[in-house]
Scaffold this motif. Structure first.
Motif, PDB file in Angstrom:
ATOM      1  N   GLU A   9      80.129  71.315  55.575  1.00 55.86           N
ATOM      2  CA  GLU A   9      79.979  71.783  54.194  1.00 55.86           C
ATOM      3  C   GLU A   9      78.976  70.926  53.423  1.00 55.86           C
ATOM      4  O   GLU A   9      78.094  71.445  52.736  1.00 55.86           O
ATOM      5  CB  GLU A   9      81.348  71.742  53.509  1.00 55.86           C
ATOM      6  N   VAL A  10      79.110  69.614  53.538  1.00 56.08           N
ATOM      7  CA  VAL A  10      78.188  68.732  52.812  1.00 56.08           C
ATOM      8  C   VAL A  10      76.781  68.832  53.413  1.00 56.08           C
ATOM      9  O   VAL A  10      75.796  68.732  52.696  1.00 56.08           O
ATOM     10  CB  VAL A  10      78.712  67.277  52.741  1.00 56.08           C
ATOM     11  N   SER A  11      76.680  69.073  54.700  1.00 51.52           N
ATOM     12  CA  SER A  11      75.380  69.250  55.346  1.00 51.52           C
ATOM     13  C   SER A  11      74.654  70.461  54.762  1.00 51.52           C
ATOM     14  O   SER A  11      73.453  70.393  54.459  1.00 51.52           O
ATOM     15  CB  SER A  11      75.555  69.414  56.853  1.00 51.52           C
ATOM     16  N   ARG A  12      75.377  71.574  54.587  1.00 54.34           N
ATOM     17  CA  ARG A  12      74.766  72.775  53.998  1.00 54.34           C
ATOM     18  C   ARG A  12      74.312  72.498  52.562  1.00 54.34           C
ATOM     19  O   ARG A  12      73.214  72.888  52.164  1.00 54.34           O
ATOM     20  CB  ARG A  12      75.746  73.942  54.026  1.00 54.34           C
ATOM     21  N   ILE A  48      73.534  69.581  51.205  1.00 55.56           N
ATOM     22  CA  ILE A  48      72.394  68.664  51.231  1.00 55.56           C
ATOM     23  C   ILE A  48      71.124  69.408  51.638  1.00 55.56           C
ATOM     24  O   ILE A  48      70.065  69.230  51.037  1.00 55.56           O
ATOM     25  CB  ILE A  48      72.667  67.463  52.173  1.00 55.56           C
ATOM     26  N   SER A  49      71.233  70.252  52.641  1.00 53.35           N
ATOM     27  CA  SER A  49      70.078  71.023  53.105  1.00 53.35           C
ATOM     28  C   SER A  49      69.520  71.885  51.975  1.00 53.35           C
ATOM     29  O   SER A  49      68.300  71.912  51.753  1.00 53.35           O
ATOM     30  CB  SER A  49      70.484  71.897  54.290  1.00 53.35           C
ATOM     31  N   ASP A  50      70.401  72.569  51.255  1.00 53.20           N
ATOM     32  CA  ASP A  50      69.961  73.400  50.131  1.00 53.20           C
ATOM     33  C   ASP A  50      69.270  72.558  49.068  1.00 53.20           C
ATOM     34  O   ASP A  50      68.217  72.935  48.539  1.00 53.20           O
ATOM     35  CB  ASP A  50      71.143  74.150  49.505  1.00 53.20           C
ATOM     36  N   LYS A  51      69.848  71.408  48.753  1.00 52.55           N
ATOM     37  CA  LYS A  51      69.283  70.526  47.723  1.00 52.55           C
ATOM     38  C   LYS A  51      67.910  70.011  48.152  1.00 52.55           C
ATOM     39  O   LYS A  51      66.979  69.962  47.348  1.00 52.55           O
ATOM     40  CB  LYS A  51      70.242  69.363  47.451  1.00 52.55           C
ATOM     41  N   LEU A  52      67.772  69.625  49.415  1.00 46.74           N
ATOM     42  CA  LEU A  52      66.487  69.124  49.908  1.00 46.74           C
ATOM     43  C   LEU A  52      65.432  70.234  49.929  1.00 46.74           C
ATOM     44  O   LEU A  52      64.255  69.968  49.674  1.00 46.74           O
ATOM     45  CB  LEU A  52      66.640  68.499  51.289  1.00 46.74           C
ATOM     46  N   ASP A  53      65.853  71.459  50.226  1.00 45.73           N
ATOM     47  CA  ASP A  53      64.911  72.588  50.216  1.00 45.73           C
ATOM     48  C   ASP A  53      64.380  72.841  48.811  1.00 45.73           C
ATOM     49  O   ASP A  53      63.234  73.261  48.640  1.00 45.73           O
ATOM     50  CB  ASP A  53      65.578  73.854  50.760  1.00 45.73           C
ATOM     51  N   GLU A  54      65.208  72.599  47.790  1.00 44.66           N
ATOM     52  CA  GLU A  54      64.797  72.797  46.393  1.00 44.66           C
ATOM     53  C   GLU A  54      63.859  71.703  45.897  1.00 44.66           C
ATOM     54  O   GLU A  54      63.116  71.899  44.951  1.00 44.66           O
ATOM     55  CB  GLU A  54      66.027  72.779  45.472  1.00 44.66           C
ATOM     56  N   SER A  55      63.928  70.529  46.521  1.00 47.15           N
ATOM     57  CA  SER A  55      63.137  69.386  46.045  1.00 47.15           C
ATOM     58  C   SER A  55      61.991  69.096  47.015  1.00 47.15           C
ATOM     59  O   SER A  55      61.896  69.694  48.077  1.00 47.15           O
ATOM     60  CB  SER A  55      64.033  68.149  45.932  1.00 47.15           C
ATOM     61  N   ASP A  56      61.160  68.137  46.640  1.00 47.44           N
ATOM     62  CA  ASP A  56      60.094  67.696  47.540  1.00 47.44           C
ATOM     63  C   ASP A  56      60.381  66.290  48.070  1.00 47.44           C
ATOM     64  O   ASP A  56      59.476  65.580  48.485  1.00 47.44           O
ATOM     65  CB  ASP A  56      58.746  67.747  46.825  1.00 47.44           C
ATOM     66  N   ILE A  78      72.357  61.051  57.591  1.00 50.78           N
ATOM     67  CA  ILE A  78      73.162  60.733  56.429  1.00 50.78           C
ATOM     68  C   ILE A  78      74.587  60.500  56.907  1.00 50.78           C
ATOM     69  O   ILE A  78      75.140  61.318  57.657  1.00 50.78           O
ATOM     70  CB  ILE A  78      73.108  61.883  55.398  1.00 50.78           C
ATOM     71  N   VAL A  79      75.159  59.376  56.496  1.00 51.34           N
ATOM     72  CA  VAL A  79      76.531  59.034  56.869  1.00 51.34           C
ATOM     73  C   VAL A  79      77.392  59.116  55.615  1.00 51.34           C
ATOM     74  O   VAL A  79      77.064  58.514  54.593  1.00 51.34           O
ATOM     75  CB  VAL A  79      76.607  57.624  57.492  1.00 51.34           C
ATOM     76  N   VAL A  80      78.484  59.880  55.714  1.00 51.78           N
ATOM     77  CA  VAL A  80      79.419  60.044  54.610  1.00 51.78           C
ATOM     78  C   VAL A  80      80.809  59.615  55.068  1.00 51.78           C
ATOM     79  O   VAL A  80      81.119  59.634  56.261  1.00 51.78           O
ATOM     80  CB  VAL A  80      79.451  61.505  54.101  1.00 51.78           C
ATOM     81  N   ASP A  81      81.647  59.233  54.095  1.00 51.15           N
ATOM     82  CA  ASP A  81      83.001  58.789  54.420  1.00 51.15           C
ATOM     83  C   ASP A  81      83.896  59.042  53.219  1.00 51.15           C
ATOM     84  O   ASP A  81      83.414  59.368  52.127  1.00 51.15           O
ATOM     85  CB  ASP A  81      82.999  57.303  54.790  1.00 51.15           C
ATOM     86  N   SER A  82      85.196  58.864  53.399  1.00 49.63           N
ATOM     87  CA  SER A  82      86.158  58.948  52.304  1.00 49.63           C
ATOM     88  C   SER A  82      87.373  58.117  52.674  1.00 49.63           C
ATOM     89  O   SER A  82      87.489  57.638  53.805  1.00 49.63           O
ATOM     90  CB  SER A  82      86.566  60.397  52.033  1.00 49.63           C
ATOM     91  N   MET A 113      61.605  65.209  50.803  1.00 46.00           N
ATOM     92  CA  MET A 113      61.237  64.948  52.197  1.00 46.00           C
ATOM     93  C   MET A 113      59.790  65.319  52.491  1.00 46.00           C
ATOM     94  O   MET A 113      59.344  65.217  53.624  1.00 46.00           O
ATOM     95  CB  MET A 113      62.185  65.703  53.144  1.00 46.00           C
ATOM     96  N   GLY A 114      59.062  65.748  51.484  1.00 46.54           N
ATOM     97  CA  GLY A 114      57.660  66.107  51.686  1.00 46.54           C
ATOM     98  C   GLY A 114      57.521  67.415  52.450  1.00 46.54           C
ATOM     99  O   GLY A 114      58.454  68.198  52.558  1.00 46.54           O
ATOM    100  N   ASP A 115      56.328  67.645  53.013  1.00 46.75           N
ATOM    101  CA  ASP A 115      56.032  68.899  53.700  1.00 46.75           C
ATOM    102  C   ASP A 115      56.288  68.855  55.205  1.00 46.75           C
ATOM    103  O   ASP A 115      56.317  69.890  55.857  1.00 46.75           O
ATOM    104  CB  ASP A 115      54.569  69.288  53.467  1.00 46.75           C
ATOM    105  N   GLU A 116      56.441  67.654  55.762  1.00 45.72           N
ATOM    106  CA  GLU A 116      56.646  67.531  57.208  1.00 45.72           C
ATOM    107  C   GLU A 116      58.017  68.051  57.612  1.00 45.72           C
ATOM    108  O   GLU A 116      58.980  67.960  56.845  1.00 45.72           O
ATOM    109  CB  GLU A 116      56.552  66.068  57.639  1.00 45.72           C
ATOM    110  N   GLU A 117      58.110  68.575  58.851  1.00 48.23           N
ATOM    111  CA  GLU A 117      59.396  69.036  59.372  1.00 48.23           C
ATOM    112  C   GLU A 117      60.324  67.848  59.565  1.00 48.23           C
ATOM    113  O   GLU A 117      59.889  66.740  59.861  1.00 48.23           O
ATOM    114  CB  GLU A 117      59.199  69.720  60.726  1.00 48.23           C
ATOM    115  N   TYR A 118      61.605  68.116  59.429  1.00 50.48           N
ATOM    116  CA  TYR A 118      62.604  67.083  59.697  1.00 50.48           C
ATOM    117  C   TYR A 118      63.890  67.745  60.167  1.00 50.48           C
ATOM    118  O   TYR A 118      64.115  68.939  59.947  1.00 50.48           O
ATOM    119  CB  TYR A 118      62.876  66.222  58.459  1.00 50.48           C
ATOM    120  N   VAL A 119      64.705  66.973  60.837  1.00 48.18           N
ATOM    121  CA  VAL A 119      66.020  67.420  61.287  1.00 48.18           C
ATOM    122  C   VAL A 119      67.047  66.669  60.457  1.00 48.18           C
ATOM    123  O   VAL A 119      66.966  65.442  60.309  1.00 48.18           O
ATOM    124  CB  VAL A 119      66.233  67.119  62.788  1.00 48.18           C
ATOM    125  N   LEU A 120      68.012  67.394  59.914  1.00 43.61           N
ATOM    126  CA  LEU A 120      69.070  66.794  59.107  1.00 43.61           C
ATOM    127  C   LEU A 120      70.307  66.600  59.964  1.00 43.61           C
ATOM    128  O   LEU A 120      70.758  67.527  60.638  1.00 43.61           O
ATOM    129  CB  LEU A 120      69.400  67.696  57.912  1.00 43.61           C
TER     130      LEU A 120
END
Length: 167
Positions: free
Chosen positions: A55-58, A60-68, A40-44, A70-77
């Protein structure tokens, strides 16, 4: 990555990134061995500092953990800011690059390296550096005439503040 997954991830993450005062520039899912890599690329307007990426990585990680999303497969953020020689694809990219040197490939096949002076809704006012001691020249390029554009890295670039101090 399917357009549906990309759209779903953008829809899920864009409000989160915007709440941090950042723009979501790019989402990429790629295979990395047995796992997947979510980049994920962010800018301002002011750029992005390391702490803001963390901060945004944490978040995003929390949000992705709450949702499906990315599915069930492992991934690196991986969350980062655009590189120094980023492609210019959106109007805001050109605005942020005002004062910077850019390489433009035009639709007619011509290539041009020039400093972006002014950006408006229709195009760019540029300063083309002089060759062999000649003075720089002004040039107008419409966005419709630009096929590709990328910021050029300048190692000896003087900041606006340095130029004002010299004057």
């Amino acid at each position: 990555m399917s357009t549906t997954q990309s759209d779903r991830l953008r829809e899920l993450l864009e409000p989160l990134v915007a709440a941090q005062g950042l723009d979501l520039e790019e989402i990429e899912v790629a295979k990395a061995g047995r796992r997947r890599m979510l980049r994920i690329v962010v800018d301002s307007e002011e750029g992005v500092e390391l702490d803001a990426c963390a901060e945004v990585s944490r978040a995003i990680s929390d949000k992705l953990d709450e949702s499906d999303a990315m599915g069930d497969e492992e991934y690196v953020l991986e969350v980062s800011s655009p590189g120094a020689d980023r492609p210019l694809t959106e109007h805001r990219h050109y605005v942020r690059a005002t004062g910077r040197l850019a390489r433009l490939q035009l639709n007619d096949g011509a290539e041009l390296t020039a400093r972006i002076l002014v950006v408006d809704e229709d195009g760019l006012d540029l300063e083309v550096p002089g060759v062999k001691g000649r003075r720089p020249t002004a040039r107008r390029v419409e966005f419709a005439d630009v096929a590709k554009a990328r910021v050029e890295v300048e190692f000896n670039r003087k900041d606006k503040n340095e130029k004002e101090e010299e004057a």
